[in-house]
Each structure stands twice: as structure tokens, then as C-alpha cells.
Design a protein around this motif. Structure first.
Motif, PDB file in Angstrom:
ATOM      1  N   ARG A   1     -11.342  -0.776   6.531  1.00 53.76           N
ATOM      2  CA  ARG A   1     -10.634   0.178   5.592  1.00 53.76           C
ATOM      3  C   ARG A   1      -9.123  -0.379   5.232  1.00 53.76           C
ATOM      4  O   ARG A   1      -8.798  -0.746   4.100  1.00 53.76           O
ATOM      5  CB  ARG A   1     -10.492   1.378   5.844  1.00 53.76           C
ATOM      6  CG  ARG A   1      -9.866   2.422   4.683  1.00 53.76           C
ATOM      7  CD  ARG A   1      -9.892   3.987   5.101  1.00 53.76           C
ATOM      8  NE  ARG A   1      -9.261   4.141   6.349  1.00 53.76           N
ATOM      9  CZ  ARG A   1      -9.315   5.300   7.284  1.00 53.76           C
ATOM     10  NH1 ARG A   1     -10.139   6.237   6.901  1.00 53.76           N
ATOM     11  NH2 ARG A   1      -8.592   5.434   8.225  1.00 53.76           N
ATOM     12  N   ARG A   2      -8.504  -0.902   6.125  1.00 54.23           N
ATOM     13  CA  ARG A   2      -7.316  -1.871   5.676  1.00 54.23           C
ATOM     14  C   ARG A   2      -7.301  -2.949   4.920  1.00 54.23           C
ATOM     15  O   ARG A   2      -6.722  -3.139   3.943  1.00 54.23           O
ATOM     16  CB  ARG A   2      -6.813  -2.201   7.075  1.00 54.23           C
ATOM     17  CG  ARG A   2      -5.305  -2.814   6.868  1.00 54.23           C
ATOM     18  CD  ARG A   2      -4.228  -1.639   6.191  1.00 54.23           C
ATOM     19  NE  ARG A   2      -3.153  -2.349   5.822  1.00 54.23           N
ATOM     20  CZ  ARG A   2      -1.965  -1.651   5.317  1.00 54.23           C
ATOM     21  NH1 ARG A   2      -2.078  -0.317   4.799  1.00 54.23           N
ATOM     22  NH2 ARG A   2      -0.831  -2.272   5.142  1.00 54.23           N
TER      23      ARG A   2
ATOM     24  N   THR B   1       0.841  -1.205   0.128  1.00 53.45           N
ATOM     25  CA  THR B   1       0.002   0.178  -0.039  1.00 53.45           C
ATOM     26  C   THR B   1       0.944   1.361   0.013  1.00 53.45           C
ATOM     27  O   THR B   1       0.233   2.439   0.087  1.00 53.45           O
ATOM     28  CB  THR B   1      -0.888   0.089   1.274  1.00 53.45           C
ATOM     29  OG1 THR B   1      -0.341   0.046   2.444  1.00 53.45           O
ATOM     30  CG2 THR B   1      -1.899  -1.118   1.460  1.00 53.45           C
TER      31      THR B   1
ATOM     32  N   THR C   1      -6.440  -1.553  -3.084  1.00 51.51           N
ATOM     33  CA  THR C   1      -5.443  -0.423  -3.740  1.00 51.51           C
ATOM     34  C   THR C   1      -4.141  -1.005  -3.681  1.00 51.51           C
ATOM     35  O   THR C   1      -3.236  -0.618  -4.632  1.00 51.51           O
ATOM     36  CB  THR C   1      -5.352   0.682  -2.399  1.00 51.51           C
ATOM     37  OG1 THR C   1      -6.964   1.019  -2.220  1.00 51.51           O
ATOM     38  CG2 THR C   1      -4.573   1.799  -2.938  1.00 51.51           C
ATOM     39  N   GLY C   2      -3.794  -2.010  -2.794  1.00 55.05           N
ATOM     40  CA  GLY C   2      -2.294  -2.497  -2.866  1.00 55.05           C
ATOM     41  C   GLY C   2      -2.010  -3.300  -3.972  1.00 55.05           C
ATOM     42  O   GLY C   2      -1.062  -3.245  -4.762  1.00 55.05           O
TER      43      GLY C   2
ATOM     44  N   SER D   1     -13.488  -5.685  -1.416  1.00 57.94           N
ATOM     45  CA  SER D   1     -12.137  -5.672  -1.924  1.00 57.94           C
ATOM     46  C   SER D   1     -11.787  -6.770  -3.114  1.00 57.94           C
ATOM     47  O   SER D   1     -11.188  -6.298  -4.175  1.00 57.94           O
ATOM     48  CB  SER D   1     -11.072  -5.988  -0.775  1.00 57.94           C
ATOM     49  OG  SER D   1     -10.987  -7.503  -0.528  1.00 57.94           O
TER      50      SER D   1
ATOM     51  N   GLU E   1      -7.639  -1.399   1.616  1.00 55.71           N
ATOM     52  CA  GLU E   1      -6.213  -0.748   1.294  1.00 55.71           C
ATOM     53  C   GLU E   1      -5.384  -1.937   0.639  1.00 55.71           C
ATOM     54  O   GLU E   1      -4.581  -1.531  -0.284  1.00 55.71           O
ATOM     55  CB  GLU E   1      -5.644  -0.124   2.359  1.00 55.71           C
ATOM     56  CG  GLU E   1      -6.319   1.138   2.664  1.00 55.71           C
ATOM     57  CD  GLU E   1      -5.946   1.622   3.870  1.00 55.71           C
ATOM     58  OE1 GLU E   1      -5.069   1.204   4.719  1.00 55.71           O
ATOM     59  OE2 GLU E   1      -6.158   2.946   4.140  1.00 55.71           O
TER      60      GLU E   1
ATOM     61  N   HIS F   1     -11.255   1.305  11.030  1.00 61.00           N
ATOM     62  CA  HIS F   1      -9.810   1.355  10.392  1.00 61.00           C
ATOM     63  C   HIS F   1      -9.391   0.014  10.090  1.00 61.00           C
ATOM     64  O   HIS F   1      -8.839  -0.330   8.942  1.00 61.00           O
ATOM     65  CB  HIS F   1      -8.993   1.827  11.546  1.00 61.00           C
ATOM     66  CG  HIS F   1      -9.038   3.145  11.765  1.00 61.00           C
ATOM     67  ND1 HIS F   1      -8.670   4.320  11.154  1.00 61.00           N
ATOM     68  CD2 HIS F   1      -9.505   3.530  13.003  1.00 61.00           C
ATOM     69  CE1 HIS F   1      -9.143   5.374  11.740  1.00 61.00           C
ATOM     70  NE2 HIS F   1      -9.586   5.171  13.116  1.00 61.00           N
TER      71      HIS F   1
END
Length: 295
Positions: A107-108, A64, A115-116, A156, A111, A104
Motif C-alpha cells: 500500500r505504501r 503523502t 496518492t503522493g 501505481s 500511497e 502495508h
């Protein structure tokens, strides 16, 4: 193996410290590829690299973090040569009701898994364009049919699927092949506590018995390695999961109906709770993210 198109090619595998990533590294090295292993746990990455029969490089990097990925790409290019294959395998998971989810932690998952994966593709795209290479996104059957208690993971993986299709359309005319792997439940460290988490058992019980079986990581790695050699557009593991693709429009109402019926007949008991990060890889990511965000 001697005639593999991967011979003397550089292959990048993210999330390679354990589980499917480590199994993929070993399987691809058997095909005489040079392996670059990326992940959080340097000691575990080094241990996997030590088992490989071909030149390898273990680099600790957070997928990330775009700067860390671009630094890793430069190091791999200099030491092993420009990658011909990139496998975006790194991922984390947690389970539990959305109403009690930590924002959090939720969301991780997005991410890392979405996103990663996008940042991974971006960092190594110049190399894949140079080598006319192949990018493989490790996704999940969760992208085909979402289940309760795993909202972040399903979202995700659905996002990663959409990103993969967009990447393929952007790069096809430039010689880069892009594939996606839809995997069902794998027997890895991530699911080592499967039977101790009611919130993780809940979505699994909605599946027919054949879909509850855990596929060994080594078997999945062998099938994925063949897909890499063939530059496949889509891979389904087990093969029968391909049937979910044409039926995916029917899956949401079916899952909703089954979940409603199951909860209606569920014996009274404590409410379902959050599992927290699943497996050692999830815990390692949590520790890394905490250190990064702590002043």
C-alpha cells in the motif's frame, strides 16, 4: 542555456535527494532556474542544493502528507517566488510475488507513487495557475505494460498516468500545461542491487535485450529538462519506448505468455521472495513512515 525560458523561474522537484531528482535539479539549475528540492533526507537535500549555481531551497517533506506539502508550498512561494514548474518525481519501488507481499509495504508504494503525486499537484496548483505553469509527472513504461513481480509499482504508475490525463483535462483551459514522462530502467540508487534480487531480475528478463539497458540519470535529466522548456505533453525515454504506446493493448497477453513460458522452464530452486524497499530512498521512506505510524 542563457536563453532558456526557465531563467529566473522557480522549479519544484520532489524526490530530489538523489538519483533522477538530484540530476534534474542540477540540470535545471544550469538553465538558470531557482530550484526547490523536496524529499525525506534533509542532509542529502542540503548536499544537492550546495552544488547548484542558482538560488535554491531544500525542504524535508513527505509527499503523502497534504499539510506538509501545503506548508512547503507557502515557504517556497515566500522565499523563491511562485513556482512555474513542478516535477512530481518522488517514487519508491519493491518487487516480489503478490502472494507474499506485506499489505502495508504494498500500500505504501501506491500511497507514494500515486496518492503522493496527486497531493503534490494539488498543493502547487494555485501557483501553477498563477504563473500559467507546467506540471510534469514522472511515470514509467510500467504504466504502458505491467510485468510480474512488480504489481504495486505497475499499478501505481498506471494510476499516476490516469491522474495526469485527468489533471490535464481539468486545467488546460486555465493555461496550465501538464506532461508525463515514460521512463524505462534508469541507472540510479534504486536499482543498485538489481543483480542480487531474483524477484527484480525476473520481470527484466522478459524484456528484449535493448529494453534491459540502464539509462544514466544524467542523460535522462538532460532530456527531461528540454521537455520542461518545451512544455511537452509526453516524453519517452529512451525514444523507442514510444512504440509501446500504440501496442499497449497487445502487451498484457504477450507478457503473460512469456512469463508462463519462462516459469515453466525455470530451473528448480527457492521461491521468489520480497525485495523490500529498493535503494536508499526507499529505505528512507520506510523509516519515515514507521516513525509517523509509531505512537
Amino acid at each position: 542555456m542563457r536563453d532558456s525560458p526557465l531563467t529566473d523561474r522557480t522549479v519544484v522537484v520532489t524526490g530530489a535527494a538523489r538519483g533522477l531528482g538530484a540530476a534534474l535539479a542540477r540540470e535545471l539549475a544550469r538553465r538558470h532556474a531557482r530550484i526547490a528540492l523536496l524529499g525525506h533526507e534533509q542532509a542529502a537535500l542540503d548536499a544537492v542544493a550546495a552544488t547548484l549555481p542558482t538560488p535554491s531551497l531544500a525542504l524535508e517533506a513527505d509527499i503523502t502528507d497534504p499539510a506538509a506539502l501545503h506548508t512547503a508550498a507557502r515557504t517556497i512561494r515566500a522565499r523563491l517566488g511562485p513556482p512555474s514548474v513542478v516535477i512530481a518525481n518522488a517514487g519508491i519501488a519493491q518487487a516480489g510475488p503478490i502472494e507474499s507481499a506485506d499489505p502495508h509495504a504494498w500500500r505504501r508504494v501506491i500511497e507514494v507513487n500515486l496518492t503522493g503525486s496527486a497531493f503534490t499537484a494539488q498543493a502547487f496548483l494555485p501557483d501553477l495557475l498563477h504563473t500559467r505553469g507546467y506540471h510534469l509527472q514522472i511515470a514509467s513504461t510500467a504504466a504502458l505494460g505491467a510485468v510480474p513481480m512488480m504489481s504495486a509499482y505497475c499499478a501505481s504508475k498506471a494510476g499516476a498516468e490516469a491522474f495526469t490525463h485527468a489533471l490535464r483535462a481539468e486545467t488546460a483551459h486555465r493555461g496550465v500545461a501538464v506532461g508525463i514522462a515514460y521512463l524505462n530502467w534508469l541507472d540510479t540508487d534504486m536499482l543498485r542491487d538489481l543483480h542480487t534480487h531474483p524477484s527484480l531480475q525476473e520481470p527484466r528478463r522478459l524484456l528484449p535485450p535493448p529494453a534491459r539497458r540502464l539509462l544514466p540519470a544524467s542523460r535522462a535529466a538532460a532530456r527531461l529538462a528540454r521537455a520542461v522548456e518545451q512544455r511537452r505533453t509526453a516524453v519517452y525515454l529512451p525514444a523507442w519506448t514510444r512504440l509501446a504506446q500504440p501496442a499497449r493493448a497487445l502487451l498484457p497477453p504477450l507478457v503473460t505468455r512469456l512469463a508462463r513460458a519462462r516459469r515453466r522452464h525455470r530451473p528448480p530452486g527457492p521461491p521468489l521472495t520480497q525485495t523490500g524497499p529498493l535503494g536508499p530512498g526507499g529505505l528512507a521512506d520506510q523509516t519515515r513512515a514507521f516513525r509517523r505510524d509509531t505512537p
